[in-house]
Design a protein around this motif. Structure first.
Motif, mmCIF file in Angstrom:
data_model
loop_
_atom_site.group_PDB
_atom_site.id
_atom_site.type_symbol
_atom_site.label_atom_id
_atom_site.label_comp_id
_atom_site.label_asym_id
_atom_site.label_seq_id
_atom_site.Cartn_x
_atom_site.Cartn_y
_atom_site.Cartn_z
ATOM 1 N N PHE A 1 12.678 -54.220 -52.851
ATOM 2 C CA PHE A 1 13.421 -55.377 -52.358
ATOM 3 C C PHE A 1 14.476 -55.006 -51.317
ATOM 4 O O PHE A 1 15.518 -55.645 -51.230
ATOM 5 C CB PHE A 1 14.047 -56.147 -53.522
ATOM 6 N N ASN A 2 14.218 -53.975 -50.527
ATOM 7 C CA ASN A 2 15.105 -53.612 -49.428
ATOM 8 C C ASN A 2 14.676 -54.354 -48.172
ATOM 9 O O ASN A 2 13.499 -54.632 -47.979
ATOM 10 C CB ASN A 2 15.057 -52.096 -49.183
ATOM 11 N N LYS A 3 15.611 -54.659 -47.315
ATOM 12 C CA LYS A 3 15.310 -55.305 -46.044
ATOM 13 C C LYS A 3 15.528 -54.269 -44.945
ATOM 14 O O LYS A 3 16.623 -53.741 -44.785
ATOM 15 C CB LYS A 3 16.235 -56.501 -45.834
ATOM 16 N N LEU A 4 14.443 -53.957 -44.215
ATOM 17 C CA LEU A 4 14.493 -52.961 -43.144
ATOM 18 C C LEU A 4 14.106 -53.630 -41.838
ATOM 19 O O LEU A 4 13.225 -54.485 -41.822
ATOM 20 C CB LEU A 4 13.506 -51.830 -43.441
ATOM 21 N N ASN A 5 14.719 -53.205 -40.713
ATOM 22 C CA ASN A 5 14.327 -53.841 -39.456
ATOM 23 C C ASN A 5 13.150 -53.134 -38.800
ATOM 24 O O ASN A 5 12.666 -53.564 -37.787
ATOM 25 C CB ASN A 5 15.503 -53.994 -38.484
ATOM 26 N N GLU A 6 12.701 -52.038 -39.359
ATOM 27 C CA GLU A 6 11.477 -51.374 -38.912
ATOM 28 C C GLU A 6 10.841 -50.705 -40.119
ATOM 29 O O GLU A 6 11.506 -50.467 -41.116
ATOM 30 C CB GLU A 6 11.787 -50.315 -37.853
ATOM 31 N N GLU A 7 9.580 -50.383 -39.984
ATOM 32 C CA GLU A 7 8.926 -49.643 -41.059
ATOM 33 C C GLU A 7 9.498 -48.236 -41.051
ATOM 34 O O GLU A 7 9.158 -47.406 -40.226
ATOM 35 C CB GLU A 7 7.415 -49.598 -40.851
ATOM 36 N N SER A 8 10.411 -47.967 -41.946
ATOM 37 C CA SER A 8 11.165 -46.736 -41.832
ATOM 38 C C SER A 8 11.461 -46.105 -43.188
ATOM 39 O O SER A 8 12.596 -45.845 -43.524
ATOM 40 C CB SER A 8 12.458 -46.985 -41.058
ATOM 41 N N VAL A 9 10.422 -45.886 -43.966
ATOM 42 C CA VAL A 9 10.540 -45.121 -45.202
ATOM 43 C C VAL A 9 9.732 -43.861 -45.000
ATOM 44 O O VAL A 9 8.549 -43.911 -44.671
ATOM 45 C CB VAL A 9 10.021 -45.906 -46.424
ATOM 46 N N GLN A 10 10.372 -42.707 -45.144
ATOM 47 C CA GLN A 10 9.710 -41.422 -44.921
ATOM 48 C C GLN A 10 9.769 -40.605 -46.202
ATOM 49 O O GLN A 10 10.832 -40.457 -46.805
ATOM 50 C CB GLN A 10 10.409 -40.671 -43.785
ATOM 51 N N LEU A 11 8.617 -40.065 -46.613
ATOM 52 C CA LEU A 11 8.527 -39.278 -47.841
ATOM 53 C C LEU A 11 8.019 -37.886 -47.512
ATOM 54 O O LEU A 11 7.042 -37.731 -46.800
ATOM 55 C CB LEU A 11 7.564 -39.940 -48.828
ATOM 56 N N GLU A 12 8.677 -36.865 -48.036
ATOM 57 C CA GLU A 12 8.216 -35.491 -47.880
ATOM 58 C C GLU A 12 8.307 -34.807 -49.230
ATOM 59 O O GLU A 12 9.378 -34.743 -49.840
ATOM 60 C CB GLU A 12 9.090 -34.739 -46.871
ATOM 61 N N GLY A 13 7.186 -34.314 -49.738
ATOM 62 C CA GLY A 13 7.171 -33.647 -51.035
ATOM 63 C C GLY A 13 7.557 -34.568 -52.170
ATOM 64 O O GLY A 13 8.038 -34.128 -53.196
ATOM 65 N N ALA A 14 7.373 -35.874 -51.992
ATOM 66 C CA ALA A 14 7.787 -36.854 -52.995
ATOM 67 C C ALA A 14 6.628 -37.156 -53.941
ATOM 68 O O ALA A 14 5.473 -37.146 -53.535
ATOM 69 C CB ALA A 14 8.253 -38.121 -52.305
ATOM 70 N N GLN A 15 6.946 -37.408 -55.199
ATOM 71 C CA GLN A 15 5.926 -37.710 -56.207
ATOM 72 C C GLN A 15 6.353 -38.925 -57.020
ATOM 73 O O GLN A 15 7.522 -39.177 -57.205
ATOM 74 C CB GLN A 15 5.762 -36.521 -57.154
ATOM 75 N N ARG A 16 5.352 -39.650 -57.531
ATOM 76 C CA ARG A 16 5.553 -40.792 -58.413
ATOM 77 C C ARG A 16 6.571 -41.792 -57.862
ATOM 78 O O ARG A 16 7.587 -42.083 -58.463
ATOM 79 C CB ARG A 16 5.970 -40.327 -59.814
ATOM 80 N N MET A 17 6.260 -42.321 -56.692
ATOM 81 C CA MET A 17 7.112 -43.318 -56.054
ATOM 82 C C MET A 17 6.632 -44.703 -56.418
ATOM 83 O O MET A 17 5.434 -44.943 -56.479
ATOM 84 C CB MET A 17 7.054 -43.210 -54.531
ATOM 85 N N GLN A 18 7.530 -45.600 -56.641
ATOM 86 C CA GLN A 18 7.196 -47.007 -56.806
ATOM 87 C C GLN A 18 7.899 -47.756 -55.701
ATOM 88 O O GLN A 18 9.119 -47.822 -55.651
ATOM 89 C CB GLN A 18 7.673 -47.528 -58.163
ATOM 90 N N THR A 19 7.113 -48.260 -54.759
ATOM 91 C CA THR A 19 7.703 -49.074 -53.709
ATOM 92 C C THR A 19 7.137 -50.475 -53.846
ATOM 93 O O THR A 19 5.944 -50.656 -54.013
ATOM 94 C CB THR A 19 7.408 -48.507 -52.305
ATOM 95 N N CYS A 20 7.995 -51.446 -53.799
ATOM 96 C CA CYS A 20 7.584 -52.808 -54.093
ATOM 97 C C CYS A 20 8.320 -53.783 -53.188
ATOM 98 O O CYS A 20 9.546 -53.813 -53.185
ATOM 99 C CB CYS A 20 7.901 -53.101 -55.554
ATOM 100 N N ILE A 21 7.601 -54.534 -52.416
ATOM 101 C CA ILE A 21 8.131 -55.625 -51.616
ATOM 102 C C ILE A 21 9.385 -55.215 -50.845
ATOM 103 O O ILE A 21 10.460 -55.741 -51.025
ATOM 104 C CB ILE A 21 8.412 -56.879 -52.479
ATOM 105 N N ASN A 22 9.247 -54.217 -49.991
ATOM 106 C CA ASN A 22 10.302 -53.896 -49.048
ATOM 107 C C ASN A 22 10.032 -54.699 -47.807
ATOM 108 O O ASN A 22 8.986 -54.560 -47.192
ATOM 109 C CB ASN A 22 10.335 -52.386 -48.768
ATOM 110 N N MET A 23 10.932 -55.581 -47.420
ATOM 111 C CA MET A 23 10.711 -56.517 -46.327
ATOM 112 C C MET A 23 11.062 -55.887 -44.990
ATOM 113 O O MET A 23 12.083 -55.249 -44.850
ATOM 114 C CB MET A 23 11.563 -57.760 -46.546
ATOM 115 N N LEU A 24 10.184 -56.075 -44.044
ATOM 116 C CA LEU A 24 10.446 -55.629 -42.669
ATOM 117 C C LEU A 24 10.880 -56.848 -41.868
ATOM 118 O O LEU A 24 10.304 -57.914 -41.977
ATOM 119 C CB LEU A 24 9.195 -55.013 -42.061
ATOM 120 N N SER A 25 11.888 -56.657 -41.053
ATOM 121 C CA SER A 25 12.421 -57.752 -40.258
ATOM 122 C C SER A 25 12.558 -57.302 -38.815
ATOM 123 O O SER A 25 12.910 -56.160 -38.553
ATOM 124 C CB SER A 25 13.794 -58.150 -40.801
#
Length: 180
Positions: free
Chosen positions: A151-175
């Motif tokens: 439920f984060n609001k971002l103005n660009e697609e800007s989530v970066q993962l490196e060496g990350a495990q077991r992520m739950q991403t849900c309804i992050n809004m791009l604006s």
């Protein structure tokens, strides 16, 4: 009723609070980088503005070096990192960090987390307007696991993962809206 103490800076309040204490930051502008070395909750009352102190824009505005920390309801601007969760390697992962309901902008990484687990990044507004700077990342997670980003609001697609495990991403809004 707990007594409310007033301090000139957030850093002074951190120095004088106990583990698992709560700091209420009143509306206003605060020019300082804050390093958190204990379990604490920081709650912004009426959206206080946190800016880096003089010569501190290469640091994070809030640097978290301890588990069991919550940051809620603040506005962060104009630093290399808005919030830097600074865990150390796999044997000392920070855990139970909650970053929620904050406005973060004009940083190289608005939220930069490394070596952490079992944490939540939720309902933040993350935006920046300098699109020519290609090193901008809204949320960057390095070697984190079991994280919830929702439920984060971002103005660009800007989530970066490196060496990350077991992520739950849900309804992050791009604006496409930009705030300055």
């Amino acid at each position: 009723d707990e007594a409310r103490f007033r301090y000139a800076t957030i850093s002074q309040a951190l120095t004088n609070t106990s583990d698992f204490g709560e700091i209420i930051v009143e509306k206003g502008t605060y020019r300082e980088s804050i390093t958190i070395n204990r379990s604490v909750t920081i709650i912004g009352e009426n959206r206080p503005l946190l800016l880096p102190g003089p010569g501190e824009d290469e640091k994070g505005i809030i640097i978290i070096n301890h588990s069991d920390v919550e940051i809620k309801g603040v506005v962060l601007k104009n630093s290399k990192y808005g919030i830097h969760i600074a865990g150390k390697k796999e044997n000392n992962l920070l855990k139970n960090i909650t970053i929620r309901e904050n406005d973060i902008s004009a940083c190289a990484s608005e939220i930069f987390a490394e070596y952490c687990k079992d944490s939540i990044i939720k309902r933040n507004s993350i935006y920046y307007s300098n699109k020519s700077d290609n090193c901008r990342t809204g949320i960057q997670l390095n070697y984190c696991n079991n994280m919830t980003i929702e439920f984060n609001k971002l103005n660009e697609e800007s989530v970066q993962l490196e060496g990350a495990q077991r992520m739950q991403t849900c309804i992050n809004m791009l604006s496409c809206d930009e705030k300055t």
